[in-house]
Design a protein around this motif. Structure first.
Motif, short mmCIF file in Angstrom:
data_model
loop_
_atom_site.label_atom_id
_atom_site.label_comp_id
_atom_site.label_asym_id
_atom_site.label_seq_id
_atom_site.Cartn_x
_atom_site.Cartn_y
_atom_site.Cartn_z
N VAL A 118 39.65 54.78 42.90
CA VAL A 118 40.38 53.53 43.17
C VAL A 118 40.07 52.50 42.08
O VAL A 118 38.93 52.33 41.65
N VAL A 119 41.12 51.85 41.60
CA VAL A 119 40.98 50.80 40.60
C VAL A 119 40.65 49.49 41.32
O VAL A 119 41.36 49.08 42.24
N ALA A 120 39.55 48.86 40.90
CA ALA A 120 39.11 47.60 41.53
C ALA A 120 39.26 46.48 40.50
O ALA A 120 38.50 46.41 39.53
N TYR A 121 40.25 45.61 40.72
CA TYR A 121 40.52 44.53 39.78
C TYR A 121 39.53 43.39 39.97
O TYR A 121 39.35 42.90 41.10
N LEU A 122 38.93 42.94 38.89
CA LEU A 122 37.92 41.89 38.97
C LEU A 122 38.60 40.52 38.95
O LEU A 122 38.46 39.73 38.02
N LEU A 123 39.33 40.26 40.02
CA LEU A 123 40.02 38.99 40.23
C LEU A 123 39.29 38.19 41.29
O LEU A 123 38.50 38.73 42.06
N PHE A 131 36.23 49.97 37.81
CA PHE A 131 36.31 48.51 37.73
C PHE A 131 37.20 48.09 36.55
O PHE A 131 36.97 48.53 35.42
N ASP A 132 38.17 47.24 36.85
CA ASP A 132 39.09 46.76 35.81
C ASP A 132 38.88 45.27 35.59
O ASP A 132 39.23 44.45 36.44
N PRO A 133 38.29 44.88 34.44
CA PRO A 133 37.96 43.46 34.20
C PRO A 133 39.17 42.60 33.85
O PRO A 133 39.00 41.41 33.59
N VAL A 134 40.35 43.16 33.87
CA VAL A 134 41.61 42.43 33.68
C VAL A 134 41.71 41.84 32.27
O VAL A 134 41.26 40.72 31.99
N CYS A 135 42.35 42.62 31.42
CA CYS A 135 42.56 42.24 30.02
C CYS A 135 43.55 41.08 29.95
O CYS A 135 44.62 41.13 30.53
N PRO A 136 43.19 40.01 29.24
CA PRO A 136 44.09 38.85 29.16
C PRO A 136 45.15 39.05 28.08
O PRO A 136 44.90 39.74 27.10
N PRO A 137 46.32 38.44 28.23
CA PRO A 137 47.24 38.40 27.10
C PRO A 137 46.66 37.46 26.03
O PRO A 137 46.22 36.35 26.36
N LEU A 138 46.69 37.90 24.79
CA LEU A 138 46.16 37.05 23.72
C LEU A 138 46.93 35.75 23.58
O LEU A 138 46.40 34.76 23.08
N ILE A 139 48.19 35.76 24.04
CA ILE A 139 48.99 34.54 23.90
C ILE A 139 48.59 33.46 24.91
O ILE A 139 49.05 32.34 24.80
N TRP A 140 47.74 33.80 25.88
CA TRP A 140 47.19 32.74 26.71
C TRP A 140 46.40 31.79 25.82
O TRP A 140 45.82 32.22 24.82
N GLN A 141 46.34 30.53 26.25
CA GLN A 141 45.63 29.56 25.43
C GLN A 141 44.20 30.01 25.12
O GLN A 141 43.72 29.86 24.01
N ASP A 142 43.53 30.59 26.14
CA ASP A 142 42.16 31.04 25.94
C ASP A 142 42.09 32.58 25.86
O ASP A 142 41.06 33.18 26.14
N GLY A 143 43.22 33.20 25.47
CA GLY A 143 43.30 34.67 25.42
C GLY A 143 42.20 35.33 24.60
O GLY A 143 41.47 36.19 25.11
N PRO A 144 42.03 34.94 23.33
CA PRO A 144 40.99 35.59 22.53
C PRO A 144 39.58 35.38 23.09
O PRO A 144 38.75 36.30 23.04
N ALA A 145 39.32 34.20 23.65
CA ALA A 145 38.00 33.97 24.24
C ALA A 145 37.83 34.86 25.48
O ALA A 145 36.77 35.45 25.71
N ALA A 157 32.88 41.88 40.75
CA ALA A 157 32.50 43.30 40.77
C ALA A 157 31.42 43.57 41.81
O ALA A 157 31.50 44.56 42.55
N ALA A 158 30.45 42.68 41.87
CA ALA A 158 29.36 42.88 42.83
C ALA A 158 29.91 42.85 44.26
O ALA A 158 29.53 43.67 45.11
N GLU A 159 30.83 41.91 44.52
CA GLU A 159 31.37 41.81 45.87
C GLU A 159 32.27 43.00 46.19
O GLU A 159 32.22 43.57 47.28
N LEU A 160 33.08 43.41 45.23
CA LEU A 160 33.95 44.58 45.44
C LEU A 160 33.13 45.85 45.65
O LEU A 160 33.48 46.70 46.48
N PHE A 161 32.06 45.97 44.87
CA PHE A 161 31.19 47.15 44.99
C PHE A 161 30.65 47.24 46.42
O PHE A 161 30.71 48.30 47.06
N ALA A 162 30.16 46.10 46.92
CA ALA A 162 29.60 46.07 48.28
C ALA A 162 30.68 46.36 49.33
O ALA A 162 30.51 47.18 50.23
#
Lengths: 263, 263
Positions: free
Chosen positions: B120-125, B161-175, B142-147
């Motif tokens: 199962v894919v667990a999105y880190l949202l 675990f999927d840490p959710v890749c941001p679009p680079l075009i977001w203002q803080d995308g590269p960060a 992740a810790a809460e989803l794991f539990a």
């Protein structure tokens, strides 16, 4: 990430021929090509220079600097050539490439780097000149080089630690490549200083092999190094896709504002 | 590194048309293409499936499995479609994509994954569905989803675990991209478990942009993720150079014996 071009090497017949004939044209052409490809520094791999080290190194530095307004990196184990290169370089500044714990190399080159306040490449080799088998060996060499170079009068921020990229065709090449990644990641923590790092990427794919696969492996490994915080890379700027990969990795590494045009 | 193909998406008109007409040919063709490109798993992005979720998901799973002998990944928030997909899948096995801390999503999907013993894919949202601003927020999710997932009966090794890749075009995308790298690196240490990770790479270059630059950025970021220990990547297998980069990074990540032919 700083890009150093390694395309000027005495092992190329065009470079060796230009040196023999004292013909700056081929050297100038390469320097211009490296600059156009995106190099920030141009490495001059001059070899041991057993004949006329002073004249040859001065000739090479002038040929490069006439063609490209970039700092040069003097890649030689010959201290006479190193001094001549620094004397010939614009403002007397060049990257000194380099030192290691090999006693003859350290004693010949480190004082020159210190006297000129130059950036110096510090190879993480053992005192017998061999590549350490793991990250621990590289980190131990780094700690010793850090102490000895600063004792010799080199400022910490002038040191570029090179963990020595292994050829993948070595029996333990891929495992060693992981040790290099680990070294780059751990170095600032181990030294307690934001140590700068440089990797010579061409070495990864030394030997016969298809050009497209060399590009793939170098690009992937360079991005992996960038993720560990690599400061600078010495690469073949004639491999355009690898330079593009370096730019993309730099952008992702820096976390700066994204725009398509900056790639 | 495991490669999941994301080319079968209901947002493509060819896929939407095939579903409407119940014509398996376009789906089969895509599945075969993904397999030939090197996919290990084929994701079926079926969307919410408000009309005939059961019939549509069964149709899609059968079309894919008829064409490619690979596991499927069921990408839907609709629990009825998810159950139907698992019932239709070979041996009743498929990757469940996915859950997050959003209460409705978790409660609807987690029990299904547990009952079927599925990956199962667990999105880190965050619980409100937003992307956390930094690695710390992702690691907390992740810790809460794991539990909660293990409480619900999902085995720890079945979680991606999927840490959710941001679009680079977001203002803080590269960060944010750097925070994703940090999350992948730290997750096993934070959870005290060799946690597996998945990143959806296409999201990095969402929006208009030149295809060659999308390839460059995706390839570089994927290699950076590989350096942090990424387990699996969901990507557009029609971007052949990105799949090649995944292979090169896998080889360097694994430290296994090198040969040019394996690339």
């Amino acid at each position: 990430m700083l890009i150093l071009s390694d395309i000027i090497r005495v092992t190329k017949s065009s470079v060796a021929g230009a040196i023999l004939r004292r013909d700056p044209a081929p050297i100038r052409e390469m320097a211009e090509r490296a600059r156009a490809a995106g190099a920030n520094v141009i490495d001059i791999n001059a070899g041991p220079l057993s004949r006329d080290p002073q004249g040859t190194m001065s000739f090479l530095v002038r040929a490069v600097e006439d063609a490209a307004p970039l700092p040069v990196c003097l890649d030689t184990a010959n201290p006479v050539a190193m001094e001549a290169g620094l004397a010939a370089a614009r403002n007397g500044r060049a990257v000194v490439n380099g030192v290691s714990l090999e006693p003859a190399k350290f004693d010949a080159i480190a004082p020159i780097a210190a006297r000129h306040g130059a950036l110096v490449v510090a190879y993480l080799l053992r005192a017998d000149g061999l590549v350490p088998p793991d990250a621990a060996g590289r980190l131990a060499a780094a700690a010793e080089l850090f102490a000895r170079l600063t004792d010799a009068g080199v400022a910490p921020e002038r040191i570029l630690f090179d963990p020595v990229c292994p050829p993948l065709i070595w029996q333990d090449g891929p495992a060693q490549a992981r040790e290099v990644l680990e070294t780059v990641r751990l170095l600032p923590e181990v030294l307690g200083y934001p140590a700068r790092t440089l990797v010579g990427l061409s070495n990864l794919t030394t030997g016969a092999g298809p050009r497209d696969k060399k590009i793939l492996l170098q690009s992937a490994f360079l991005s992996m190094l960038a993720a560990q915080g690599l400061t600078a890379v010495l690469l073949d700027t004639d491999l355009t896709p690898v330079v593009q990969a370096a730019r993309a990795a730099s952008l992702l590494q820096s976390g700066s504002v994204f725009c398509w045009e900056s790639l």
